[in-house]
Design a protein around this motif. Structure first.
Motif, PDB file in Angstrom:
ATOM      1  N   ILE A 182       0.836  -1.201   0.000  1.00  0.00           N
ATOM      2  CA  ILE A 182       0.000   0.000   0.000  1.00  0.00           C
ATOM      3  C   ILE A 182       0.870   1.249   0.000  1.00  0.00           C
ATOM      4  O   ILE A 182       0.590   2.222  -0.722  1.00  0.00           O
ATOM      5  N   GLN A 183       1.921   1.247   0.784  1.00  0.00           N
ATOM      6  CA  GLN A 183       2.812   2.403   0.825  1.00  0.00           C
ATOM      7  C   GLN A 183       3.447   2.651  -0.537  1.00  0.00           C
ATOM      8  O   GLN A 183       3.543   3.804  -1.000  1.00  0.00           O
ATOM      9  N   GLU A 184       3.855   1.586  -1.206  1.00  0.00           N
ATOM     10  CA  GLU A 184       4.457   1.729  -2.524  1.00  0.00           C
ATOM     11  C   GLU A 184       3.436   2.218  -3.539  1.00  0.00           C
ATOM     12  O   GLU A 184       3.724   3.087  -4.374  1.00  0.00           O
ATOM     13  N   ALA A 185       2.224   1.666  -3.463  1.00  0.00           N
ATOM     14  CA  ALA A 185       1.176   2.092  -4.390  1.00  0.00           C
ATOM     15  C   ALA A 185       0.818   3.562  -4.183  1.00  0.00           C
ATOM     16  O   ALA A 185       0.607   4.306  -5.157  1.00  0.00           O
ATOM     17  N   MET A 186       0.758   3.995  -2.945  1.00  0.00           N
ATOM     18  CA  MET A 186       0.458   5.401  -2.681  1.00  0.00           C
ATOM     19  C   MET A 186       1.513   6.312  -3.290  1.00  0.00           C
ATOM     20  O   MET A 186       1.190   7.382  -3.839  1.00  0.00           O
ATOM     21  N   LYS A 187       2.771   5.912  -3.238  1.00  0.00           N
ATOM     22  CA  LYS A 187       3.833   6.706  -3.875  1.00  0.00           C
ATOM     23  C   LYS A 187       3.612   6.808  -5.380  1.00  0.00           C
ATOM     24  O   LYS A 187       3.731   7.875  -5.971  1.00  0.00           O
ATOM     25  N   ARG A 188       3.275   5.675  -5.978  1.00  0.00           N
ATOM     26  CA  ARG A 188       3.106   5.677  -7.440  1.00  0.00           C
ATOM     27  C   ARG A 188       1.919   6.516  -7.878  1.00  0.00           C
ATOM     28  O   ARG A 188       1.934   7.110  -8.952  1.00  0.00           O
ATOM     29  N   PHE A 189       0.872   6.539  -7.061  1.00  0.00           N
ATOM     30  CA  PHE A 189      -0.320   7.306  -7.396  1.00  0.00           C
ATOM     31  C   PHE A 189      -0.298   8.711  -6.788  1.00  0.00           C
ATOM     32  O   PHE A 189      -1.304   9.418  -6.815  1.00  0.00           O
ATOM     33  N   ASN A 190       0.863   9.105  -6.243  1.00  0.00           N
ATOM     34  CA  ASN A 190       1.037  10.444  -5.663  1.00  0.00           C
ATOM     35  C   ASN A 190       0.010  10.732  -4.583  1.00  0.00           C
ATOM     36  O   ASN A 190      -0.608  11.803  -4.540  1.00  0.00           O
ATOM     37  N   GLN A 191      -0.179   9.763  -3.673  1.00  0.00           N
ATOM     38  CA  GLN A 191      -1.117   9.918  -2.572  1.00  0.00           C
ATOM     39  C   GLN A 191      -0.344   9.993  -1.257  1.00  0.00           C
ATOM     40  O   GLN A 191       0.652   9.297  -1.075  1.00  0.00           O
ATOM     41  N   THR A 192      -0.802  10.815  -0.370  1.00  0.00           N
ATOM     42  CA  THR A 192      -0.103  10.980   0.905  1.00  0.00           C
ATOM     43  C   THR A 192      -0.953  10.566   2.099  1.00  0.00           C
ATOM     44  O   THR A 192      -0.431  10.405   3.202  1.00  0.00           O
ATOM     45  N   SER A 193      -2.251  10.409   1.911  1.00  0.00           N
ATOM     46  CA  SER A 193      -3.132  10.029   3.027  1.00  0.00           C
ATOM     47  C   SER A 193      -4.409   9.441   2.464  1.00  0.00           C
ATOM     48  O   SER A 193      -4.580   9.314   1.254  1.00  0.00           O
ATOM     49  N   GLY A 194      -5.323   9.095   3.374  1.00  0.00           N
ATOM     50  CA  GLY A 194      -6.617   8.580   2.955  1.00  0.00           C
ATOM     51  C   GLY A 194      -6.734   7.076   3.154  1.00  0.00           C
ATOM     52  O   GLY A 194      -5.795   6.401   3.573  1.00  0.00           O
ATOM     53  N   VAL A 195      -7.929   6.546   2.853  1.00  0.00           N
ATOM     54  CA  VAL A 195      -8.206   5.119   2.946  1.00  0.00           C
ATOM     55  C   VAL A 195      -7.823   4.457   1.622  1.00  0.00           C
ATOM     56  O   VAL A 195      -8.256   4.901   0.551  1.00  0.00           O
ATOM     57  N   HIS A 196      -7.024   3.406   1.702  1.00  0.00           N
ATOM     58  CA  HIS A 196      -6.570   2.718   0.492  1.00  0.00           C
ATOM     59  C   HIS A 196      -6.593   1.208   0.707  1.00  0.00           C
ATOM     60  O   HIS A 196      -6.443   0.730   1.840  1.00  0.00           O
ATOM     61  N   THR A 197      -6.800   0.472  -0.378  1.00  0.00           N
ATOM     62  CA  THR A 197      -6.865  -0.985  -0.303  1.00  0.00           C
ATOM     63  C   THR A 197      -6.048  -1.615  -1.426  1.00  0.00           C
ATOM     64  O   THR A 197      -5.997  -1.100  -2.544  1.00  0.00           O
ATOM     65  N   VAL A 198      -5.401  -2.710  -1.093  1.00  0.00           N
ATOM     66  CA  VAL A 198      -4.792  -3.601  -2.080  1.00  0.00           C
ATOM     67  C   VAL A 198      -5.535  -4.920  -1.989  1.00  0.00           C
ATOM     68  O   VAL A 198      -5.673  -5.484  -0.898  1.00  0.00           O
ATOM     69  N   GLN A 199      -6.036  -5.411  -3.106  1.00  0.00           N
ATOM     70  CA  GLN A 199      -6.811  -6.643  -3.116  1.00  0.00           C
ATOM     71  C   GLN A 199      -6.200  -7.638  -4.099  1.00  0.00           C
ATOM     72  O   GLN A 199      -5.770  -7.263  -5.191  1.00  0.00           O
ATOM     73  N   VAL A 200      -6.181  -8.901  -3.708  1.00  0.00           N
ATOM     74  CA  VAL A 200      -5.634  -9.960  -4.548  1.00  0.00           C
ATOM     75  C   VAL A 200      -6.580 -11.155  -4.508  1.00  0.00           C
ATOM     76  O   VAL A 200      -7.084 -11.520  -3.442  1.00  0.00           O
TER      77      VAL A 200
END
Length: 342
Positions: free
Chosen positions: A90-108
């Motif tokens: 999630i931390q890596e994905a937030m960097k790629r999408f230029n996000q610094t906060s908020g609710v985020h999910t990784v699903q597999v």
């Protein structure tokens, strides 16, 4: 070995069977597990893990009775490791999408299917971020694919590792199928059961749709249709999603938009077909303006949680309506997909 698998499958039921695992990493939500895992055999959940309880627990008697402490300890240790992996993802994905906060999910979602009538097998792994497709593995082409620019670094890295691709293909083509067949043998009595649906016609208020609600049925295949004055009627009809009940059965609803005047002037009948049995209903049981019966509310609540852990694989538009190595030779399962985002 394959012959035994083929013979074993017919002890359960003919047709296609599936083994699926769903992982969800969550950030930005207090008092909710950061990582959740669930295993499903033929869409029936048989185990569960989350990062609050920090252990894998059985959800069916057939898995509880057939696997011992070593199995559950191994599964628990593996998923404790994945908890940290998904936090990193999630931390890596937030960097790629230029996000610094908020609710985020990784699903597999990953797993395999076996058709005991044709012998055909299939494997799959699909990944999403914040409810949108991120990566999926094309086993026929032996490559990862991404629909978004942010997934390109992952695709490039993983497609260059041909040895790992071959290992994953072997897992999905053989090891996963073996576990699927093993679990089918464990659960053959439960999976053969047939439970008829309970059917009700409900309405919250006179301005709400008339809802035909079928619940408590197993297996999951069911057809709900409407008839008007003895003729098939499909206008202003919306069929809801299949939802799981906590006891392993399923429920589904079909809503009909009709005015009170039209309902009184015509004969509308709801027809529910399940495993060769047909049930009909046309008498509205509730018309008080109150909430629908608690069974529906509970079901929807469960579905929301299961949606978060990944149930609802139809096409895998990552859990929207529309997308290694084993821990040991004797325990289970999980291919070491450590972090596709990194």
């Amino acid at each position: 070995m394959i012959l035994l698998l083929l013979l074993g499958a017919h002890l359960v039921s003919a047709g296609k069977h599936s083994l699926r695992y769903f992982y969800t990493g969550v950030s930005g939500v207090s008092d909710f597990p950061e990582f959740i895992s669930a295993g499903l055999l033929d869409d029936h959940q048989f185990d569960y893990f989350d990062s609050n309880i920090m252990k894998v627990v059985p959800k069916t008697e057939w898995i509880r009775q057939n696997e011992g402490a070593d199995y559950w300890d191994s599964q628990t240790q593996g998923l404790i490791g994945y908890h940290q992996v998904y936090k990193n993802n999630i931390q890596e994905a937030m960097k790629r999408f230029n996000q610094t906060s908020g609710v985020h999910t990784v699903q597999v979602m990953y797993g395999c299917e076996f058709d005991d009538q044709t012998g055909e097998t299939n494997g799959f792994r699909q990944e999403g971020y914040d409810g949108e497709d991120f990566l999926y593995l094309d086993l026929k082409e032996m490559r990862w694919i991404t629909p978004v620019q942010e997934g390109f670094p992952s695709v490039q890295k993983m497609n260059n590792d041909r040895a790992l691709l071959e290992a994953r293909k072997h897992y999905f083509s053989f090891e996963c199928i073996e576990w699927l067949q093993k679990y089918l043998q464990y659960g053959k009595s439960s999976l053969k059961k047939t439970v008829s649906p309970q059917v009700s016609v409900l309405q919250k208020s006179s301005s709400s749709p008339v809802v035909c609600h079928a619940t408590g049925f197993y297996p999951k295949e069911v057809t709900i249709s409407w008839m008007k004055n003895g003729q098939d009627h499909d206008e202003d009809v919306e069929v809801g999603e299949l939802l799981p009940n906590e006891d392993g059965t399923f429920q589904r609803s079909s809503g009909l938009r009709v005015t009170p005047e039209e309902w009184k002037k015509n004969e509308f009948i709801c027809v529910v077909e399940h495993q060769g049995e047909t049930k009909i209903a046309n008498e509205i049981k509730t018309n008080t303006g109150d909430s629908l019966p608690i069974v529906i509310i509970v079901g929807v609540g469960v579905a929301a949680v299961l949606l978060l852990i990944g149930i609802g694989v139809a096409g895998y538009k990552v859990y929207q309506k529309k997308k290694g190595e084993r821990d040991s030779d004797n325990i289970i399962i999980i291919i070491d997909y450590i972090s596709c985002f990194i």
